[in-house]
Design a protein around this motif. Sequence first.
Motif: not given
Length: 248
Positions: A71, A121-122, A125, A149, A151-154
């Motif tokens: 993060t 990660a922020t 995004r 919704e 995110t870095s994962e998205t």
Amino acid sequence: GCPGPLSSRLGLVFETPNLTGWVNVPAQKILEEKLQLPVYLSNDANAAAVGEMQYGAAKGMKNFITITLGTGVGSGIIIDGKIVLGHNGFAGELGHVIVRNGGREHKGTGLKGSLEAYASATGVRDTAIELLQETQHSPSLLENYPINELTSETVFKCAEQGDSLANEVFEFTGQILGEALATFVHFSAPEAIVLFGGLTKAGDLIMKPTRQAMEDNLLQVFKNKVKILYSDLQEADAAILGASALVW
């Protein structure tokens, strides 16, 4: 091991942007009273660096840097087998180095253009949102998600499916990270840079542009001589193992 500027000597956490209300917290005293045991305090990324040297990918190395990509962006610098602390113990805040003068504001610190604002990660995004808000951009799978919704994962999942905008996010992030790593190499001449944290799970999507940007911005004497390694330690264990190594 605790994030943020702290004093190991005083056992005091001065502040930590990601933990609301943590200002001048006497963490060492609180824990000693609760546990009835001696307690020592260290920056978590510094602890993780010692953990890598004792148990992980940097075992046997005396000069390396750890970078945590979660993060936030944390770091620990080992030179000649010793953690770099500086005169006040705050050294090694590489995540707050300015990489884009007057750039994106970091919400926790107010700094503009720091590495953490881009290579966390922020930051991934935020880059995705900025690209989606541009008047002209290529169609993207990311448009199927509400902003809250994303995110870095998205972004990673969309990039894996070949989404050009999601891939552009990682190219941009890797470029900035690689440039920063080149700067870090120039000041400490490490044998390796050890990366860990959630963002490393993006693999070559972020590492390929990172490595390229680092090499492109190095003096000839450093080119192709500094390894970029992934941590051998479980992400949740790194700072804990490092803390144990510091006590040991």
